[in-house]
Scaffold this active site. Structure first.
Site, PDB file in Angstrom:
ATOM      1  N   HIS A 139      47.011  39.796  37.390  1.00  0.00           N
ATOM      2  CA  HIS A 139      47.287  39.115  36.114  1.00  0.00           C
ATOM      3  C   HIS A 139      48.732  39.297  35.646  1.00  0.00           C
ATOM      4  CE1 HIS A 139      43.137  38.100  35.673  1.00  0.00           C
ATOM      5  NE2 HIS A 139      42.749  39.355  35.689  1.00  0.00           N
ATOM      6  N   ASP A 173      38.945  38.019  43.489  1.00  0.00           N
ATOM      7  CA  ASP A 173      38.512  38.666  42.251  1.00  0.00           C
ATOM      8  C   ASP A 173      37.765  37.636  41.400  1.00  0.00           C
ATOM      9  OD1 ASP A 173      39.428  41.271  40.433  1.00  0.00           O
ATOM     10  OD2 ASP A 173      39.129  39.469  39.215  1.00  0.00           O
ATOM     11  N   HIS A 175      38.167  37.045  38.381  1.00  0.00           N
ATOM     12  CA  HIS A 175      39.103  36.411  37.451  1.00  0.00           C
ATOM     13  C   HIS A 175      40.257  35.735  38.192  1.00  0.00           C
ATOM     14  CE1 HIS A 175      37.276  39.954  35.385  1.00  0.00           C
ATOM     15  NE2 HIS A 175      37.119  39.080  34.403  1.00  0.00           N
ATOM     16  N   ASP A 262      34.394  42.379  41.258  1.00  0.00           N
ATOM     17  CA  ASP A 262      33.702  42.048  40.004  1.00  0.00           C
ATOM     18  C   ASP A 262      32.906  40.745  40.116  1.00  0.00           C
ATOM     19  OD1 ASP A 262      36.202  40.884  40.245  1.00  0.00           O
ATOM     20  OD2 ASP A 262      36.904  41.470  38.251  1.00  0.00           O
TER      21      ASP A 262
HETATM   22  C1  OKP Z   1      41.055  42.244  35.340  1.00  0.00           C
HETATM   23  B1  OKP Z   1      40.765  41.931  36.819  1.00  0.00           B
HETATM   24  C2  OKP Z   1      35.507  40.801  29.063  1.00  0.00           C
HETATM   25  C3  OKP Z   1      36.790  41.506  28.684  1.00  0.00           C
HETATM   26  C4  OKP Z   1      37.906  41.023  29.520  1.00  0.00           C
HETATM   27  C5  OKP Z   1      39.981  41.718  30.559  1.00  0.00           C
HETATM   28  C6  OKP Z   1      39.500  41.481  31.933  1.00  0.00           C
HETATM   29  C7  OKP Z   1      40.565  41.776  32.946  1.00  0.00           C
HETATM   30  C8  OKP Z   1      40.111  41.655  34.357  1.00  0.00           C
HETATM   31  N1  OKP Z   1      34.399  41.222  28.288  1.00  0.00           N
HETATM   32  N2  OKP Z   1      38.966  41.945  29.599  1.00  0.00           N
HETATM   33  O1  OKP Z   1      40.970  40.617  37.193  1.00  0.00           O
HETATM   34  O2  OKP Z   1      39.503  42.390  37.292  1.00  0.00           O
HETATM   35 ZN    ZN Z   2      38.710  40.699  37.805  1.00  0.00          ZN
END
Ligand code: OKP
Ligand code: ZN
Length: 319
Positions: A139, A173, A175, A262
């Site tokens: 990110h 990932d 995200h 994740d």
């Molecule tokens: C980082 B990586 C959701 C809260 C989200 C940020 C997530 C960052 C993910 N309840 N907070 O890509 O695993």
């Molecule tokens: Zn993530």
């Protein structure tokens, strides 16, 4: 196969992130990597673990802006000292309130980059290198921290590799890696391909849409596969195969995997339905590309099962 690990990551341990004006316990905890290392050792990989080497800051400067790096190094240390162990949030250089700074955050972020860069160097002798980077990186943009990320480990490694040939980055990932996308958006020598939750319903919200395909030189060298919340193994596999076909057609010299776990069905902040055996299948498919692969740890928050997932994934990569 080699695994890169350093205990320095433990120094970075914020207690909270802020969601909807509330302090929520931090999901990106040191136990994540500790659990993975413990299980890798239990499965006989102890002899494959290496410490990271040190690298000149120029590697980071190639990717991140100088004033951003300096901010993390100097100002953040000073400010964080006043706040004790809770961490604090930068103002200009942040994307969100998930990414607090402690006095020791810079040191941990540097060591995380060192893990990735050591992985690059070992890749000349090894077919597979697994860098246990923490904090994660995908990110982090050129001058912004966000989503638990400070320096973009995968991007810094991919740029280093790109001096020796074209690089494909496969981001699995849950995200979208908005940072990695931004960094390579105008380049054709690094192809960014990502499968992730549809950004209209999931973090990082600001990027990861299908119509983001690169610009200028980089037009056609950025590919996003947004998937709905609750995506099944079937849907994931179908999409994954499309992503791999695109990478194959690109004919890269190296593969970097931004590897988040994740996507696992029990992940507390994810939302896909992948079960543990599926990670071996994914790894076997990656294997079939027959490319030197640098696997960089990104997310994955079901601490209890992270070791099992990592071992299952590695099993597939090693076959
Ligand atoms: C980082 B990586 C959701 C809260 C989200 C940020 C997530 C960052 C993910 N309840 N907070 O890509 O695993
Ligand atoms: Zn993530």
């Amino acid at each position: 196969m080699k695994i890169i690990y350093s205990p320095i990551h433990k120094k970075h341990s914020p207690k909270w992130e802020v969601i909807n004006e509330e302090n929520v316990p931090y999901a990106e905890v040191p136990e994540r990597i500790e659990q993975i290392v413990k299980d890798l050792k239990k499965n006989g990989y102890g002899n494959s673990i290496r410490k990271p080497r040190k690298f000149p800051i120029s590697h980071i400067r190639n990717i991140h802006q100088q004033h951003y790096i300096e901010y993390l190094k100097n100002i953040s240390k000073k400010e964080a000292k006043k706040k004790g162990t809770d961490g604090y949030f930068a103002s200009f250089f942040i994307l969100d309130r998930c990414t607090p700074l402690m006095q020791t955050t810079y040191d941990a972020a540097i060591e995380s980059v060192n893990c990735a860069l050591t992985g690059v160097q070992l890749l000349t002798r090894e077919k597979i290198v697994y860098a246990l980077c923490r904090p994660p990186g995908h990110h982090a943009e050129k001058n912004k921290m966000g989503g638990y990320c400070y320096f973009n480990n995968a991007a810094i490694a991919a740029h280093y590799l790109s001096s020796k040939g074209n690089v494909a980055i496969l981001d699995i990932d849950f995200h979208h890696g908005n940072g990695t996308q931004q960094i390579f958006y105008e380049r054709s020598d690094v192809f960014y391909v990502s499968l992730h939750v549809d950004p209209t319903v999931g973090f990082p919200y600001i990027a990861g849409f299908e119509n983001e395909t690169g610009t200028g030189e980089g037009k056609g060298y950025n590919k996003n596969f947004p998937l709905p919340l609750g995506a099944s193994e079937d849907l994931y596999e179908k999409t994954f195969k499309k992503a791999l076909r695109m990478i194959e057609n690109y004919k890269p010299t190296f593969l970097v995997v931004s590897c988040g776990f994740d996507t696992y069905e029990k992940d507390p902040i994810g939302g896909f339905k992948l079960r543990i055996p599926f990670y071996e299948k994914m790894a076997l498919l990656i294997n079939s590309l027959n490319l030197p692969a640098l696997v960089i740890q990104e997310g994955g928050y079901c601490v209890e099962d992270l070791g099992k997932i990592a071992n299952t994934f590695l099993k597939g990569l090693m076959r």
